[in-house]
Design a protein around this motif. Sequence first.
Motif, PDB file in Angstrom:
ATOM      1  N   ARG A   6       0.964  -1.207  -0.071  1.00  0.00           N
ATOM      2  CA  ARG A   6       0.141   0.051   0.010  1.00  0.00           C
ATOM      3  C   ARG A   6       0.921   1.160  -0.273  1.00  0.00           C
ATOM      4  NH1 ARG A   6      -4.738  -0.387   4.165  1.00  0.00           N
ATOM      5  NH2 ARG A   6      -5.755   0.982   2.835  1.00  0.00           N
ATOM      6  N   THR A  59       1.626  -3.219  10.401  1.00  0.00           N
ATOM      7  CA  THR A  59       0.632  -3.023  11.335  1.00  0.00           C
ATOM      8  C   THR A  59      -0.636  -2.708  10.701  1.00  0.00           C
ATOM      9  OG1 THR A  59       2.365  -1.839  12.933  1.00  0.00           O
ATOM     10  CG2 THR A  59       0.013  -1.619  13.332  1.00  0.00           C
ATOM     11  N   ILE A  60      -0.648  -1.935   9.605  1.00  0.00           N
ATOM     12  CA  ILE A  60      -1.873  -1.689   8.848  1.00  0.00           C
ATOM     13  C   ILE A  60      -2.468  -3.085   8.267  1.00  0.00           C
ATOM     14  CG2 ILE A  60      -2.758  -0.381   6.797  1.00  0.00           C
ATOM     15  CD1 ILE A  60      -1.060   1.842   7.443  1.00  0.00           C
ATOM     16  N   ALA A  61      -1.568  -3.791   7.758  1.00  0.00           N
ATOM     17  CA  ALA A  61      -1.805  -4.893   6.734  1.00  0.00           C
ATOM     18  C   ALA A  61      -2.169  -6.111   7.923  1.00  0.00           C
ATOM     19  CB  ALA A  61      -0.591  -5.501   6.182  1.00  0.00           C
ATOM     20  N   ARG A  63      -3.099  -5.814  11.537  1.00  0.00           N
ATOM     21  CA  ARG A  63      -3.602  -5.350  12.278  1.00  0.00           C
ATOM     22  C   ARG A  63      -3.042  -5.847  13.813  1.00  0.00           C
ATOM     23  NH1 ARG A  63      -9.522  -4.105  10.933  1.00  0.00           N
ATOM     24  NH2 ARG A  63      -9.479  -4.427   8.911  1.00  0.00           N
ATOM     25  N   VAL A  88      -4.583  -4.423  17.076  1.00  0.00           N
ATOM     26  CA  VAL A  88      -5.086  -2.920  17.053  1.00  0.00           C
ATOM     27  C   VAL A  88      -6.437  -2.762  16.513  1.00  0.00           C
ATOM     28  CG1 VAL A  88      -4.514  -0.877  15.603  1.00  0.00           C
ATOM     29  CG2 VAL A  88      -2.541  -2.656  16.058  1.00  0.00           C
ATOM     30  N   GLU A  90      -7.836   0.512  16.327  1.00  0.00           N
ATOM     31  CA  GLU A  90      -7.909   1.704  15.621  1.00  0.00           C
ATOM     32  C   GLU A  90      -6.522   2.299  15.717  1.00  0.00           C
ATOM     33  OE1 GLU A  90     -11.192   5.204  16.215  1.00  0.00           O
ATOM     34  OE2 GLU A  90      -9.583   5.365  17.485  1.00  0.00           O
ATOM     35  N   MET A  91      -6.357   2.899  14.369  1.00  0.00           N
ATOM     36  CA  MET A  91      -5.172   3.659  14.275  1.00  0.00           C
ATOM     37  C   MET A  91      -5.353   5.129  13.931  1.00  0.00           C
ATOM     38  SD  MET A  91      -1.955   3.531  11.166  1.00  0.00           S
ATOM     39  CE  MET A  91      -1.447   1.985  11.947  1.00  0.00           C
ATOM     40  N   ARG A  92      -4.927   6.339  14.437  1.00  0.00           N
ATOM     41  CA  ARG A  92      -5.021   7.542  14.158  1.00  0.00           C
ATOM     42  C   ARG A  92      -3.767   8.229  13.908  1.00  0.00           C
ATOM     43  NH1 ARG A  92     -10.282  10.481  16.587  1.00  0.00           N
ATOM     44  NH2 ARG A  92     -11.806   8.610  16.439  1.00  0.00           N
TER      45      ARG A  92
ATOM     46  N   ARG B 122      -7.947  12.144  12.894  1.00  0.00           N
ATOM     47  CA  ARG B 122      -8.055  11.395  11.649  1.00  0.00           C
ATOM     48  C   ARG B 122      -7.928   9.838  11.930  1.00  0.00           C
ATOM     49  NH1 ARG B 122      -4.884  15.299   7.458  1.00  0.00           N
ATOM     50  NH2 ARG B 122      -3.578  15.391   9.509  1.00  0.00           N
ATOM     51  N   LEU B 126      -7.626   0.390   8.501  1.00  0.00           N
ATOM     52  CA  LEU B 126      -6.771  -0.714   8.716  1.00  0.00           C
ATOM     53  C   LEU B 126      -7.058  -2.014   7.750  1.00  0.00           C
ATOM     54  CD1 LEU B 126      -6.473  -1.097  12.199  1.00  0.00           C
ATOM     55  CD2 LEU B 126      -4.775  -0.280  11.031  1.00  0.00           C
TER      56      LEU B 126
END
Lengths: 152, 152
Positions: A6, A59-61, A63, A88, A90-92, B122, B126
């Motif tokens: 990404r 981390t995004i991929a 979780r 994870v 939620e991520m901000r 914001r 994920l």
Amino acid sequence: MSETTRALASQGGASQVEEGTAFAPKFDANGLLTCVTIEASSGEVLMVAHMNALALQRTIATREAWYFSRSRRELWRKGATSGFVQRVIEMRVDCDQDTILLRVEQAGGGACHTGRHSCFYREVPLGSEGPITLEVRDQKVFDPSAVYGERT
Amino acid sequence: MSETTRALASQGGASQVEEGTAFAPKFDANGLLTCVTIEASSGEVLMVAHMNALALQRTIATREAWYFSRSRRELWRKGATSGFVQRVIEMRVDCDQDTILLRVEQAGGGACHTGRHSCFYREVPLGSEGPITLEVRDQKVFDPSAVYGERT
């Protein structure tokens, strides 16, 4: 594991970075972001660590929280040794996109390698004169030597 | 104002830094600590900023949050322009003493110069594939141009 591909955007002007919806993280001169990790259930600040681009993307991929250890200079899946992984929720990202906030479910006893639930187990007294003596507010919830082995 | 002269200890070995009660903050190569600031009443993470030794000492002495602005390269009393000062209720330090956690009462509408209550307005979605588009979760609670003047 297969790496995510990404794309992360490049940073534009301040109004785009602050008001836009493009995720354009601002890595520092060492290629790192600051990451504050809080516990979803309690809201407690567990730890502050760093992420390079790969840690962020994993981390995004996945979780699960990945960081970059500055002392060991390596990618670090939180809980790889202890089993105390962070899922994870939620991520901000903050206004200037150089800091990440993770809301996680913390597995096991805690987040801190010293054996505490949170890394912020000592209070700095305010206002008074004289030498500053820290006040320990939180006790160990696991035995780090049993979890990590003896530290060298 | 008169400067505090409270001494900060030098860092010893890891066990002393992590288990001891001497306050020995570990400033980075630029002389800075990371500071996470949370709202006492809500537990919400308001902002992440930096402190040099003087900002740290003034915060301890005055019980108001002082930071060091990396972009302006100057000491910064939070709320000096906006009036949105932060009264410090509690200060903590993390295991390796390179990060400070402040629990504050936030005056005025919010902590973020963009007009939001928190800088973390914001969300980063994920898991999904494709380009990452941020999702705005919190709206402005004050007009930054009215509070700070037009930004140049």
